[in-house]
Design an enzyme around this catalytic site. Structure first.
Site, PDB file in Angstrom:
ATOM      1  N   ARG A 282      44.947  43.076 -54.916  1.00 16.28           N
ATOM      2  CA  ARG A 282      45.002  42.940 -53.541  1.00 16.28           C
ATOM      3  C   ARG A 282      46.008  41.921 -52.923  1.00 16.28           C
ATOM      4  NH1 ARG A 282      40.113  40.425 -51.530  1.00 16.28           N
ATOM      5  NH2 ARG A 282      41.585  39.173 -50.506  1.00 16.28           N
ATOM      6  N   HIS A 286      41.207  40.877 -47.448  1.00 18.33           N
ATOM      7  CA  HIS A 286      40.288  41.939 -47.797  1.00 18.33           C
ATOM      8  C   HIS A 286      40.237  42.753 -46.739  1.00 18.33           C
ATOM      9  CE1 HIS A 286      36.545  43.819 -48.861  1.00 18.33           C
ATOM     10  NE2 HIS A 286      36.145  43.473 -47.809  1.00 18.33           N
ATOM     11  N   TYR A 295      39.827  30.988 -50.402  1.00 13.89           N
ATOM     12  CA  TYR A 295      39.308  31.064 -51.964  1.00 13.89           C
ATOM     13  C   TYR A 295      40.248  31.450 -52.830  1.00 13.89           C
ATOM     14  CZ  TYR A 295      39.155  35.918 -50.223  1.00 13.89           C
ATOM     15  OH  TYR A 295      39.638  37.330 -49.893  1.00 13.89           O
TER      16      TYR A 295
END
Ligand SMILES: Cc1ncc(C[n+]2csc(CCOP(=O)(O)OP(=O)(O)O)c2C)c(N)n1
Ligand SMILES: [Mg+2]
Length: 387
Positions: A282, A286, A295
């Site tokens: 990805r 998100h 993160y």
């Protein structure tokens, strides 16, 4: 001196060293594949494995290439609209075009596709008008039902929830002796849902004509795959349930097309389900409500930039003589134009009726809700809505 930038501090702490969550499907240095085969036909330099090269027509290859470019153009436009406040939260598919589009290329109109939310490249290919998808992501409930001629389930946001119904559709096809199949996709995160294991088990026991595409894109929001599961070869989930399973380079469109074609052929021939783990990444957020910089490490993203599914397919098509710099530019321009047209159609669509939120729940409307609706409508009138 104490670090001023909390992000910097975070990424250099021992907890947040460059995530080990970066292997491609072909990198088996730190994982035990057991007996699971890995498929890659087009490597990240666009070089084709001549022994495995499929004989898709040039026309077909260009059609699939255009679908990938269109998916990316749609993605970019949606992001702009969202940042302008003219689109709801949506889940980008940048970097996953090969995985997402390759999984539906062997489906026929009368087959079924049961997607999760990051699948619009495939939905467009299945016949969902882009303005319909925009309506959906903007939160209008009339965007959710599939168009009349499209045999798809609405996409699932509740992760993994659509996998059992997809298997039910497959078992129904078998019961009715139909020569069809179902493709269902879900992510590495969804693979931890109990219902997904139940679905795999039912499909294998009943030899349902279902193709499972487990999109291992490295992350489930902020949870990396290595924290999701101690066994990062998700194809082993299929093996555990007794079905033919394969790990595919999900950034290789040829591998995705071939693996899915073989699986759908098997399903139609009554040979039961297949499990395909598509290893991809990805590249973006998100969803538009997410900020991955808190993160995950940029270096991990860079590693995957070099594995771009679009770039390697373009190189392959150029080397094959079916694409050149001019036709690449023309394809991009015509896709962008198509997306803009869809956007304008979407903007012209009527707004939602705000009172609809009271509908679809009760056959006989309860007194309490009648009162609430009256109060709500009065407030809307005070705000000048609906006049
Ligand atoms: C049952 C359920 N639990 C939690 C969520 C919140 N949620 C939305 S997406 C997501 C992560 C899914 O990750 P993955 O399955 O890997 O798919 P990806 O987003 O990476 O494509 C979570 C936990 C949800 N939608 N449904
Ligand atoms: Mg994921």
């Amino acid at each position: 001196m104490a670090a001023q930038n909390p992000e910097k501090q975070k990424t250099t702490s021992s907890e947040e060293v460059v995530s080990p969550n970066t292997p491609s499907a072909m990198d088996t240095s730190r994982i035990d594949l057991g007996h699971i085969e890995v498929l890659q036909i087009l490597n990240e330099y666009g070089e084709v494995d001549k022994g495995l090269e499929p004989d898709f027509s040039n026309e077909r290859l260009l059609e699939v290439y255009r679908a990938m470019v269109l998916a990316r153009a749609f993605d970019k436009r949606m992001m702009t609209m969202q940042r302008q406040g003219r689109m709801g939260t949506f889940a980008p598919n940048i970097g996953q075009e090969a995985c997402i589009i390759g999984q539906v290329t062997s489906l026929r109109e009368d087959d079924w596709f049961a997607p999760s939310y990051r699948s619009f490249g495939a939905q467009i290919m299945r016949g969902w008008p882009m303005e319909h998808l925009m309506r959906l992501w903007a939160g209008f409930h009339d965007g959710f039902p599939p168009p009349n001629n499209v045999n798809d389930l609405p996409f699932s946001i509740v992760i993994g929830s659509h996998v059992l119904p997809a298997v039910g559709i497959g078992i129904g096809m078998k019961y009715k002796k139909k020569n069809n199949c179902v493709v269902v996709n879900y992510g590495d995160g969804a693979s931890s849902q109990g219902a997904v294991s139940e679905a795999l088990n039912f499909a294998a026991v009943y030899q349902a004509p279902v193709v499972f595409i487990c999109e291992n894109n490295g992350w489930a929001i902020s949870t990396p795959t290595h924290k999701q599961t101690a066994n990062e070869v998700l194809a082993s989930h299929g093996v555990a349930h007794g079905m033919l399973s394969i790990r595919v380079d999900g950034n290789d469109i040829l591998a995705m097309m071939c693996a899915t074609k073989e699986a759908t052929d098997r399903a139609r021939a009554g040979e039961g389900p297949t499990f395909i783990e598509a290893v991809t990444f990805r590249m973006s957020l998100h969803t538009t409500a997410d900020d991955p910089t808190v993160y995950r490490n940029d270096e991990e993203v860079k590693v995957w930039e070099a594995r771009c599914p679009m770039a390697r397919f373009e190189t392959y098509l150029k080397n094959k003589g079916v694409l050149d710099t001019d036709s690449i530019k023309q394809t991009l321009a015509s896709c962008e134009e198509e997306v803009i047209k869809a956007r304008d159609t979407f903007y012209e669509m009527p707004p939602a009726d705000p009172t609809e939120i009271f509908e679809h729940l009760y056959e006989t409307f309860p007194m309490e809700l009648q009162k609430q609706r009256a109060e709500y409508m009065q407030r809307l009138r005070q705000k000048g809505v609906g006049e």
